[in-house]
Design an enzyme around this catalytic site. Structure first.
Site, PDB file in Angstrom:
ATOM      1  CB  THR A 248      -0.922   0.023   1.227  1.00 19.11           C
ATOM      2  OG1 THR A 248      -0.131  -0.041   2.419  1.00 19.11           O
ATOM      3  CG2 THR A 248      -1.894  -1.141   1.207  1.00 19.11           C
TER       4      THR A 248
ATOM      5  CB  SER B 298     -10.454  10.946 -13.696  1.00 19.03           C
ATOM      6  OG  SER B 298     -10.412  10.768 -15.093  1.00 19.03           O
TER       7      SER B 298
ATOM      8  CD1 TRP C 272     -11.317  12.447 -19.209  1.00 14.29           C
ATOM      9  CD2 TRP C 272     -11.636  12.188 -21.406  1.00 14.29           C
ATOM     10  NE1 TRP C 272     -11.620  11.125 -19.440  1.00 14.29           N
ATOM     11  CE2 TRP C 272     -11.832  10.942 -20.789  1.00 14.29           C
ATOM     12  CE3 TRP C 272     -11.795  12.282 -22.792  1.00 14.29           C
ATOM     13  CZ2 TRP C 272     -12.173   9.787 -21.481  1.00 14.29           C
ATOM     14  CZ3 TRP C 272     -12.131  11.125 -23.494  1.00 14.29           C
ATOM     15  CH2 TRP C 272     -12.314   9.903 -22.839  1.00 14.29           C
TER      16      TRP C 272
ATOM     17  CD  GLU D 230      -4.872  14.919 -24.203  1.00 11.39           C
ATOM     18  OE1 GLU D 230      -5.440  13.814 -24.131  1.00 11.39           O
ATOM     19  OE2 GLU D 230      -5.286  15.856 -24.903  1.00 11.39           O
TER      20      GLU D 230
ATOM     21  CB  SER E 122      -3.617  11.184 -17.027  1.00 10.47           C
ATOM     22  OG  SER E 122      -3.972   9.823 -17.223  1.00 10.47           O
TER      23      SER E 122
ATOM     24  CG  HIS F  29      -2.182   9.678 -21.099  1.00 13.90           C
ATOM     25  ND1 HIS F  29      -2.933  10.067 -20.007  1.00 13.90           N
ATOM     26  CD2 HIS F  29      -3.027   9.739 -22.166  1.00 13.90           C
ATOM     27  CE1 HIS F  29      -4.166  10.337 -20.394  1.00 13.90           C
ATOM     28  NE2 HIS F  29      -4.241  10.142 -21.699  1.00 13.90           N
TER      29      HIS F  29
ATOM     30  NE  ARG G   2      -3.903   7.296   9.464  1.00 15.14           N
ATOM     31  CZ  ARG G   2      -4.629   6.211   9.736  1.00 15.14           C
ATOM     32  NH1 ARG G   2      -5.097   6.015  10.974  1.00 15.14           N
ATOM     33  NH2 ARG G   2      -4.888   5.325   8.798  1.00 15.14           N
TER      34      ARG G   2
ATOM     35  CG  ASN H 152      -8.817   4.937  -0.730  1.00 14.16           C
ATOM     36  OD1 ASN H 152      -7.710   5.407  -0.987  1.00 14.16           O
ATOM     37  ND2 ASN H 152      -9.002   3.653  -0.517  1.00 14.16           N
TER      38      ASN H 152
ATOM     39  CD  GLU I 167      -6.643   1.960 -31.975  1.00 14.73           C
ATOM     40  OE1 GLU I 167      -7.481   1.706 -31.108  1.00 14.73           O
ATOM     41  OE2 GLU I 167      -5.445   1.610 -31.899  1.00 14.73           O
TER      42      GLU I 167
END
Length: 391
Positions: free
Chosen positions: A33, A61, A90, A163, A185, A190, A221, A250, A328
């Protein structure tokens, strides 16, 4: 027409060495973590960018959401206060404003760097009391932030550089460093990736302190040590381990992705230079074709993609030709964001009959640029464009 090797928006940028570093860390660490590797990544990112403070979060985001929430609280913005946003960006630039009960005011874009149209921004200044501006440095091009600060001298300036890592202003300073806060991001597609992940950076220690708490549920804390001591003194009746000083989320990221970020960061400047050279080559080819809108040339660009906006409007024909050649493409970000159902109740603040954002929406697309793109691929793209303009 001959078919060449498939050209994706982005190739796999995670190297074998990156994977080995993550695997070794996973096998040898007893903490996965948010911990020391996250803090090391934040420090190295701040040094690379040129800011005092950075926070590693779960995505670009959530970086936007964290910044908007903290700015509203710290600078005492009120429900209903108006924030200027470009009509092409975005959706998670705009959604945090709505979620924090702020009102987005949509400004038309220009077709040079796809940020605010300055004349439209001047018009908006006569119609609305703008308290903040959320600037997007789109597809690796620098927005004209300095003109915006002249028009709205009292507005809080937030920057989304998600980006456009490393794009600079005309003086050579990296964007995301000079105003209230900047977001970035590290999504897979990216300039560098931590698979998912993002960063929010600032030089404001009070904003940093508030965002540190908000990133982790609003817990005291998580604050800077001297602030934590103050909060404990002010609230002696509450266990300091679970003392909440603000609302929060979170939005934390974890150690394995930070290890990947540290590895990727070493190559970022080199990869930006390759992207920049690709864009220069693309620009030199495009400027000889007056059938397309020419993007602004910027020495300090950090190209994310090659924008193609046709003046004849027959964009569906071009899409078919790109598909045939396995190239693409995507709309230029959202196109006109106000056409999307999520924002259908909002309107563009303009006096124009035909907006630039509508031209971009109906006549534009982009092809991916990255450190893997070659001049041979770009030459092939222009062979296709040459055939397209004959129709």
């Amino acid at each position: 027409m001959s078919v060449m090797v498939e050209w994706n928006l982005m190739e796999d940028a995670i190297t074998f060495r990156d994977r080995m570093k993550m695997a070794w860390f996973l096998l040898t660490s007893d903490r996965l973590t948010n911990g020391s590797k996250v803090r090391e990544f934040e420090k190295q990112w701040s040094e690379w960018l040129g800011v005092d403070y950075s926070l590693y979060v779960s995505s670009g985001s959530t970086a936007n959401s964290l910044l908007v929430s903290a700015v509203k609280e710290l600078y005492n913005l009120q429900d209903g206060d108006k924030v200027l946003v470009p009509a092409t960006t975005w959706m998670t630039n705009v959604a945090p404003l709505i979620q924090n009960n702020l009102e987005p005011i949509f400004c038309d874009i220009n077709l040079n760097n796809f940020s605010f149209d300055i004349e439209e921004a001047k018009y908006i200044a006569t119609q609305h009391d703008i308290k903040a501006v959320f600037v997007t440095h789109l597809i690796g091009l620098s927005s004209d932030v300095e003109y915006i600060t002249d028009i709205f001298p009292n507005a809080i300036i937030m920057e989304d550089v998600c980006e456009s890592h490393g794009v600079t202003d005309p003086s050579g300073k990296k964007r995301g460093t000079q105003y209230t806060g900047g977001t970035f991001s590290f999504y897979f597609g990216h300039h560098m990736t931590t698979i998912e992940g993002g960063m929010v950076s600032t030089n404001d220690i009070n904003l940093y302190n508030l965002m540190k708490m908000k990133r982790s549920h609003g817990m005291a804390r998580e604050a800077l040590p001297e602030k934590f001591e103050l909060y404990k003194t002010q609230n002696p009746e509450i266990d300091p381990a679970f003392l909440f000083m603000t609302d929060g989320y979170n939005f934390r990221n974890h150690e394995i992705c930070a290890v990947l970020g540290l590895s990727q960061l070493k190559r970022l400047s080199k990869n930006i230079q390759i992207r920049r050279e690709n864009f220069d080559y693309y620009y030199q080819r495009l400027k000889d074709m007056d059938q397309f809108y020419l993007p602004q040339y910027q020495f300090g660009n950090s190209s994310f993609s090659f924008p193609i906006i046709s003046k004849n409007g027959n964009i569906e024909k071009l899409k078919g030709m790109l598909k045939e050649n396995k190239i693409e493409y995507r709309p230029i970000i959202s196109g006109n964001l106000l056409r999307h159902p999520a924002f259908s109740k909002y309107e563009l603040c303009t006096e124009r009959e035909v907006s630039n954002v509508e031209i971009l929406h109906t006549q534009g697309l982009y092809v991916g640029n990255s450190q893997f793109v070659t001049k041979k691929q770009i030459d092939h793209l222009f062979n296709i464009l040459g055939e397209y303009v004959k129709f």
